[in-house]
Motif scaffolding. Structure first.
Motif, PDB file in Angstrom:
ATOM      1  N   MET A   1       0.903  -1.299   0.036  1.00  0.00           N
ATOM      2  CA  MET A   1       0.106   0.093  -0.065  1.00  0.00           C
ATOM      3  C   MET A   1       0.831   1.266  -0.203  1.00  0.00           C
TER       4      MET A   1
ATOM      5  N   ASP B   1     -15.567  -4.082   1.719  1.00  0.00           N
ATOM      6  CA  ASP B   1     -14.089  -4.637   1.031  1.00  0.00           C
ATOM      7  C   ASP B   1     -13.047  -3.719   1.930  1.00  0.00           C
TER       8      ASP B   1
ATOM      9  N   ALA C   1      -2.862  -1.695   8.742  1.00  0.00           N
ATOM     10  CA  ALA C   1      -2.895  -1.765   7.141  1.00  0.00           C
ATOM     11  C   ALA C   1      -1.659  -2.126   6.688  1.00  0.00           C
ATOM     12  N   LYS C   2      -0.430  -1.996   7.268  1.00  0.00           N
ATOM     13  CA  LYS C   2       0.838  -2.404   6.625  1.00  0.00           C
ATOM     14  C   LYS C   2       1.084  -3.761   7.383  1.00  0.00           C
ATOM     15  N   GLN C   3       0.326  -4.487   7.970  1.00  0.00           N
ATOM     16  CA  GLN C   3       0.363  -5.705   8.641  1.00  0.00           C
ATOM     17  C   GLN C   3       1.246  -5.606   9.825  1.00  0.00           C
TER      18      GLN C   3
ATOM     19  N   GLU D   1      -7.328 -11.689   3.884  1.00  0.00           N
ATOM     20  CA  GLU D   1      -6.297 -10.613   3.743  1.00  0.00           C
ATOM     21  C   GLU D   1      -6.744  -9.480   4.500  1.00  0.00           C
ATOM     22  N   ILE D   2      -8.055  -9.586   5.174  1.00  0.00           N
ATOM     23  CA  ILE D   2      -8.344  -8.102   6.061  1.00  0.00           C
ATOM     24  C   ILE D   2      -7.692  -8.305   7.349  1.00  0.00           C
ATOM     25  N   GLN D   3      -7.359  -7.071   8.020  1.00  0.00           N
ATOM     26  CA  GLN D   3      -6.547  -6.839   8.983  1.00  0.00           C
ATOM     27  C   GLN D   3      -7.438  -6.684  10.243  1.00  0.00           C
TER      28      GLN D   3
ATOM     29  N   ASP E   1      -9.781  -2.655   4.361  1.00  0.00           N
ATOM     30  CA  ASP E   1      -8.348  -3.050   4.702  1.00  0.00           C
ATOM     31  C   ASP E   1      -8.329  -3.562   6.197  1.00  0.00           C
TER      32      ASP E   1
ATOM     33  N   VAL F   1      -6.701   3.774   3.642  1.00  0.00           N
ATOM     34  CA  VAL F   1      -6.782   2.656   4.283  1.00  0.00           C
ATOM     35  C   VAL F   1      -8.366   2.581   4.589  1.00  0.00           C
ATOM     36  N   ARG F   2      -9.068   1.677   3.889  1.00  0.00           N
ATOM     37  CA  ARG F   2     -10.353   1.530   4.126  1.00  0.00           C
ATOM     38  C   ARG F   2     -10.612   0.767   5.543  1.00  0.00           C
TER      39      ARG F   2
END
Length: 211
Positions: free
Chosen positions: A1, A53, A125-127, A81-83, A55, A8-9
């Protein structure tokens, strides 16, 4: 990202409308964050996440009906994939461990400084794994050293193939999932078993997974 291009959603999940309104105002005011939906319970959160959808899902734990731990587990089974970032009033060890075992990437408290919540969302969002210092202290003082939270069946499948030396693209083909989803599963595996790279993960798998 790419921070200067994409927002960031965020999906907000809390049973108190006033809390959701405050969080929405706080997060929408940040140029890199947009709130894409709000849910008042876990069941609604799982449903909305399929269409909004997001993030990041900012998840309360104590809600009527489906609680936040169950919602986290079900949501991530559908959209790995969602955090999921927990935001709750509770910092006791069992709740923290249950949330992290369900797949939550971080754990913040509702009386945190507002900027810490914003920073936590961006980190998730950046894991990254934002953990409130008070929560970390609780984990340390109450002694959580022991076996890592159990891996999901899909995470176990990915880890077995890593141990065989397969690349992400090969793993994706073998399991019928995208390369991006493989990367998400690997990130979760690394956090759960406490390693930083594929080699260490492969060694852990060979020592801890039955063939």
């Amino acid at each position: 990202m790419t921070d200067d291009v994409l927002k960031v959603r965020v999906l907000l999940v809390d049973d108190h409308a006033l809390v959701r309104a405050g969080l929405s105002a706080l997060l929408d005011a940040h140029p890199q964050i947009t709130v894409v939906g709000e849910a008042s319970d876990g069941e609604q959160a799982v449903e909305l996440a399929q269409n909004a959808d997001p993030d990041v899902v900012l998840m309360d734990l104590s809600m009527p009906g489906m609680d936040g731990v169950t919602a986290t587990r079900k949501l991530l089974a559908l959209r790995p994939e969602i955090q999921v970032l927990v935001l709750t009033s509770f910092s006791d060890r069992n709740r923290v461990r249950d949330a992290l075992a369900a797949g939550a990437i971080g754990y913040l408290l509702k009386d945190s400084d507002p900027q810490d919540v914003v920073s936590g969302v961006l980190a998730a969002a950046k894991q990254g794994s934002p953990i409130d210092p008070r929560v970390a202290r609780t984990l340390l003082t109450e002694g959580t050293v022991g076996p890592p939270p159990p891996l999901s069946p899909r995470e176990t499948d990915v880890l077995r193939l890593v141990a065989k030396g397969m690349a992400n693209k090969q793993i994706g083909r073998a399991l019928g999932i995208s390369e991006r989803t493989v990367k998400v599963h690997l990130g979760n595996v690394f956090r759960r078993i406490g390693v930083q790279d594929r080699t260490s993960a492969a060694l852990w798998a060979k020592e801890n997974l039955q063939s």
